[in-house]
Every structure is written in structure tokens, then in C-alpha cells.
Scaffold this active site. Structure first.
Site, PDB file in Angstrom:
ATOM      1  N   SER A 140       0.843  -1.207   0.000  1.00 52.16           N
ATOM      2  CA  SER A 140       0.000   0.000   0.000  1.00 52.16           C
ATOM      3  C   SER A 140       0.867   1.242   0.000  1.00 52.16           C
ATOM      4  O   SER A 140       1.988   1.229   0.529  1.00 52.16           O
ATOM      5  CB  SER A 140      -0.877   0.021   1.250  1.00 52.16           C
ATOM      6  OG  SER A 140      -1.489   1.284   1.402  1.00 52.16           O
ATOM      7  N   TYR A 155      -1.212  -0.653  10.173  1.00 47.51           N
ATOM      8  CA  TYR A 155      -1.432  -1.050   8.774  1.00 47.51           C
ATOM      9  C   TYR A 155      -0.206  -0.645   7.935  1.00 47.51           C
ATOM     10  O   TYR A 155       0.294  -1.436   7.134  1.00 47.51           O
ATOM     11  CB  TYR A 155      -2.706  -0.374   8.262  1.00 47.51           C
ATOM     12  CG  TYR A 155      -3.046  -0.632   6.814  1.00 47.51           C
ATOM     13  CD1 TYR A 155      -3.554  -1.858   6.395  1.00 47.51           C
ATOM     14  CD2 TYR A 155      -2.891   0.365   5.848  1.00 47.51           C
ATOM     15  CE1 TYR A 155      -3.887  -2.086   5.061  1.00 47.51           C
ATOM     16  CE2 TYR A 155      -3.224   0.150   4.532  1.00 47.51           C
ATOM     17  CZ  TYR A 155      -3.723  -1.075   4.133  1.00 47.51           C
ATOM     18  OH  TYR A 155      -4.051  -1.295   2.816  1.00 47.51           O
TER      19      TYR A 155
HETATM   20  P1  NDP Z   1     -11.600  -5.814   0.238  1.00 43.96           P
HETATM   21  O1  NDP Z   1     -12.038  -5.700   1.668  1.00 43.96           O
HETATM   22  O2  NDP Z   1     -12.586  -5.481  -0.838  1.00 43.96           O
HETATM   23  O3  NDP Z   1     -11.013  -7.259  -0.036  1.00 43.96           O
HETATM   24  C1  NDP Z   1     -10.209  -7.916   0.907  1.00 43.96           C
HETATM   25  C2  NDP Z   1     -10.653  -9.348   0.979  1.00 43.96           C
HETATM   26  O4  NDP Z   1      -9.763 -10.065   1.844  1.00 43.96           O
HETATM   27  C3  NDP Z   1     -12.073  -9.527   1.529  1.00 43.96           C
HETATM   28  O5  NDP Z   1     -12.799 -10.408   0.698  1.00 43.96           O
HETATM   29  C4  NDP Z   1     -11.820 -10.120   2.911  1.00 43.96           C
HETATM   30  O6  NDP Z   1     -12.858 -10.975   3.349  1.00 43.96           O
HETATM   31  C5  NDP Z   1     -10.562 -10.931   2.638  1.00 43.96           C
HETATM   32  N1  NDP Z   1      -9.885 -11.326   3.855  1.00 43.96           N
HETATM   33  C6  NDP Z   1      -9.805 -10.674   5.040  1.00 43.96           C
HETATM   34  N2  NDP Z   1      -9.117 -11.406   5.923  1.00 43.96           N
HETATM   35  C7  NDP Z   1      -8.752 -12.542   5.297  1.00 43.96           C
HETATM   36  C8  NDP Z   1      -8.062 -13.697   5.704  1.00 43.96           C
HETATM   37  N3  NDP Z   1      -7.576 -13.827   6.946  1.00 43.96           N
HETATM   38  N4  NDP Z   1      -7.880 -14.695   4.800  1.00 43.96           N
HETATM   39  C9  NDP Z   1      -8.364 -14.592   3.555  1.00 43.96           C
HETATM   40  N5  NDP Z   1      -9.050 -13.518   3.108  1.00 43.96           N
HETATM   41  C10 NDP Z   1      -9.242 -12.512   3.980  1.00 43.96           C
HETATM   42  O7  NDP Z   1     -10.297  -4.907   0.118  1.00 43.96           O
HETATM   43  P2  NDP Z   1      -9.530  -4.239  -1.112  1.00 43.96           P
HETATM   44  O8  NDP Z   1      -9.862  -4.911  -2.383  1.00 43.96           O
HETATM   45  O9  NDP Z   1      -9.698  -2.767  -1.008  1.00 43.96           O
HETATM   46  O10 NDP Z   1      -8.031  -4.544  -0.692  1.00 43.96           O
HETATM   47  C11 NDP Z   1      -7.277  -5.578  -1.256  1.00 43.96           C
HETATM   48  C12 NDP Z   1      -5.831  -5.375  -0.845  1.00 43.96           C
HETATM   49  O11 NDP Z   1      -5.360  -4.117  -1.327  1.00 43.96           O
HETATM   50  C13 NDP Z   1      -5.628  -5.355   0.674  1.00 43.96           C
HETATM   51  O12 NDP Z   1      -4.404  -6.013   0.991  1.00 43.96           O
HETATM   52  C14 NDP Z   1      -5.527  -3.881   0.976  1.00 43.96           C
HETATM   53  O13 NDP Z   1      -4.804  -3.632   2.150  1.00 43.96           O
HETATM   54  C15 NDP Z   1      -4.800  -3.381  -0.262  1.00 43.96           C
HETATM   55  N6  NDP Z   1      -4.945  -1.958  -0.541  1.00 43.96           N
HETATM   56  C16 NDP Z   1      -6.193  -1.403  -0.756  1.00 43.96           C
HETATM   57  C17 NDP Z   1      -6.306  -0.048  -1.019  1.00 43.96           C
HETATM   58  C18 NDP Z   1      -7.627   0.617  -1.246  1.00 43.96           C
HETATM   59  O14 NDP Z   1      -7.654   1.866  -1.352  1.00 43.96           O
HETATM   60  N7  NDP Z   1      -8.723  -0.112  -1.379  1.00 43.96           N
HETATM   61  C19 NDP Z   1      -5.118   0.816  -1.087  1.00 43.96           C
HETATM   62  C20 NDP Z   1      -3.868   0.112  -0.876  1.00 43.96           C
HETATM   63  C21 NDP Z   1      -3.811  -1.213  -0.614  1.00 43.96           C
HETATM   64  P3  NDP Z   1     -14.026 -10.357   4.284  1.00 43.96           P
HETATM   65  O15 NDP Z   1     -14.721  -9.340   3.441  1.00 43.96           O
HETATM   66  O16 NDP Z   1     -14.863 -11.562   4.612  1.00 43.96           O
HETATM   67  O17 NDP Z   1     -13.335  -9.750   5.466  1.00 43.96           O
END
Ligand code: NDP
Length: 249
Positions: A140, A155
Site C-alpha cells: 500500500s 497497517y
Molecule cells: P476488500 O475488503 O474489498 O477485499 C479484501 C478481501 O480479503 C475480503 O474479501 C476479505 O474478506 C478478505 N480477507 C480478510 N481477511 C482474510 C483472511 N484472513 N484470509 C483470507 N481472506 C481474507 O479490500 P480491497 O480490495 O480494497 O483490498 C485488497 C488489498 O489491497 C488489501 O491487501 C488492501 O490492504 C490493499 N490496498 C487497498 C487499497 C484501497 O484503497 N482499497 C489501497 C492500498 C492497498 P471479508 O470481506 O470476509 O473480510
């Protein structure tokens, strides 16, 4: 068809508007077999079914090493190999530094950092045996600029740890032709961020983004496609910023 018949595992990829889901869709469009891992196996299976018969959804909590190893074994049993891993699962908590309790620190670092370690350890033996593979780690911009709007300092620390881990893996796995790279998204409109931006906050944020828009999950997915495919055949240990120019200084 940049990923013809490549077997691609993407963690945290069931969330409808998420980066992982968009990446799975794009990989499938490019001929890849998308293996969608997420906490909820039913949602993962639905997400995979939406892409077609060649794709699979598997329940996997990336903080559980045995679950990661089992998921990788299931993929190899059915498809014979694993070509690509995208370590995408992550959670955020908008806390101030002094408000971070041990349970907050553990929850956030567990998913991003421990999850990246465990899932990579689960696929690497298979990639090493094949003498090929590409691992993409989603970090990120918070790791680079120290904090963000939705993620607290823990984070930032977890995502900075992902960058270090990815580089160390790239060094160690290079001789086996396994490449490891990171993507650092800026502010991307997904469920993590969606609906939380007031018009005023949005206008303030846009002042710091030269491209003058927030990112889409597809913007990040295209970068993952580049790093997953042979388009990046001589790229390893790199960090690809996908942030609309937020860090230009
Ligand atoms: P989302 O919340 O849409 O997607 C994340 C997914 O990961 C969810 O489906 C969640 O499930 C799942 N998840 C959470 N915990 C676990 C676990 N222990 N094992 C397996 N799956 C898990 O997030 P984003 O698409 O926004 O983010 C994706 C990645 O990008 C993340 O790593 C985030 O930190 C990173 N990121 C996002 C940014 C943004 O602006 N959106 C910016 C920079 C980085 P559930 O919904 O059931 O919790």
C-alpha cells in the site's frame, strides 16, 4: 491471452468490488485459471462460478498456515501446478498510534504480513519444483508515506513489512526462476474505502493526486497482470506504484 492456462491463486478475492476479485476477472479474461481464496468458501465458490467452469473458489484463512498449505495442495491436486500467487488479502483499521491495542496490531499484521508469508510458503515448493512462478504482493502507499486515510500506523507497518518480505523472497527464489514483486496501490475505490468518503474529503484528497481521480480495482488488476505474466519476465524485487502520482515530489 497473457496467462493462457496459467494456474493463478488470488487471496481475499471474493469481495465483489475488491482488488482481488477484479484481478481474478482480468486473469480469467487472459486465459488464466483463477483460484479464488477467501474466508467465506461459499462466496469464493460463487465468485469463481461467475467466471466459468475453469475456475475454483476455496475457503482459506491466510493467517492459518495449515489452511494455506491445504489450499495449495488442493490446487495442485486438481490442476497439477501453481504459476501465479497474488497475496491480496488485507484488512484496515483507522486508528491513531496511541490507540492501537495488541489485538489491533495482531489482527492487521496477521492478515497482510503473516498471510503473505504463509501463503507464499505454501506455493513456493510447487513453483520451485516447476522452476517457474510469479508472486505478486499487494502492499500500500501507506507503507511508503507513513499512514493513510483508512489505515492506521499498524497497517503502514504491516504493509511496509510486506515490501521487505517480498524483496527478501525475490533474492532467495530468483535462482529457481520464481519472481516476487509488490504493488503499492494508492486510494482505490473498493469496499474498504467505498462509501466512507464525504465530498469534502474526496476533493481534499484529489488535490494530492496528479491524475485527479481515485483508482479503480481494475487499475491495480492491470498492474498485477503485468507482474504475473511474461511481460515482466526480467522484473523481480520491484515495487510498482499504482497511485495516480500521489508520491511525486
Ligand atoms: P476488500 O475488503 O474489498 O477485499 C479484501 C478481501 O480479503 C475480503 O474479501 C476479505 O474478506 C478478505 N480477507 C480478510 N481477511 C482474510 C483472511 N484472513 N484470509 C483470507 N481472506 C481474507 O479490500 P480491497 O480490495 O480494497 O483490498 C485488497 C488489498 O489491497 C488489501 O491487501 C488492501 O490492504 C490493499 N490496498 C487497498 C487499497 C484501497 O484503497 N482499497 C489501497 C492500498 C492497498 P471479508 O470481506 O470476509 O473480510
Amino acid at each position: 491471452m497473457l496467462l493462457s492456462n496459467k494456474v493463478c491463486v488470488i487471496t481475499g478475492a471474493a469481495s465483489q468490488r475488491g482488488i482481488g476479485r477484479a484481478t481474478a476477472r482480468l486473469f480469467a479474461l487472459h486465459g488464466g485459471r483463477a483460484i479464488i481464496l477467501d474466508l467465506d468458501g461459499g462466496q469464493a465458490a460463487e465468485a469463481a462460478a461467475e467466471l466459468g467452469e475453469a475456475h475454483r473458489g476455496i475457503a482459506c484463512d491466510v493467517t492459518d498456515k495449515a489452511a494455506c498449505v491445504n489450499a495449495a495442495a488442493r490446487v495442485v491436486e486438481e490442476f497439477g501446478r501453481i504459476d501465479v500467487l497474488v497475496n491480496n488479502a488485507g484488512i484496515t483499521q483507522p486508528l491513531k498510534f496511541m490507540d492501537i491495542e495488541p489485538k489491533n496490531y495482531e489482527a492487521v499484521t496477521d492478515v497482510s504480513l503473516r498471510g503473505t508469508l504463509y501463503m507464499s510458503q505454501a506455493v513456493v515448493p510447487h513453483m520451485r519444483a516447476q522452476k517457474s512462478g510469479s508472486i505478486v504482493c499487494i502492499s500500500s502507499v501507506s507503507a511508503q508515506r507513513g499512514g493513510g486515510i483508512f489505515g492506521g500506523p499498524h497497517y503502514s507497518a504491516a504493509k511496509a513489512g510486506v515490501l521487505g518480505l517480498a524483496k527478501a523472497m525475490a533474492r532467495e527464489l530468483g535462482p529457481d526462476n520464481v519472481r516476487v514483486n509488490s504493488v503499492t496501490p494508492g486510494l482505490i475505490q473498493t469496499d474498504i474505502t467505498g462509501g466512507k468518503l464525504t465530498p469534502e474529503l474526496r476533493a481534499e484528497i484529489l488535490k494530492g493526486i496528479p491524475l485527479n481521480r481515485l483508482g479503480d480495482a481494475e487499475d491495480v488488476a492491470r498492474s498485477c497482470l503485468f507482474l504475473a505474466s511474461e511481460l515482466s519476465s526480467y522484473v523481480t524485487g520491484a515495487t510498482l506504484d499504482v497511485n495516480g502520482g500521489m508520491l511525486i515530489h
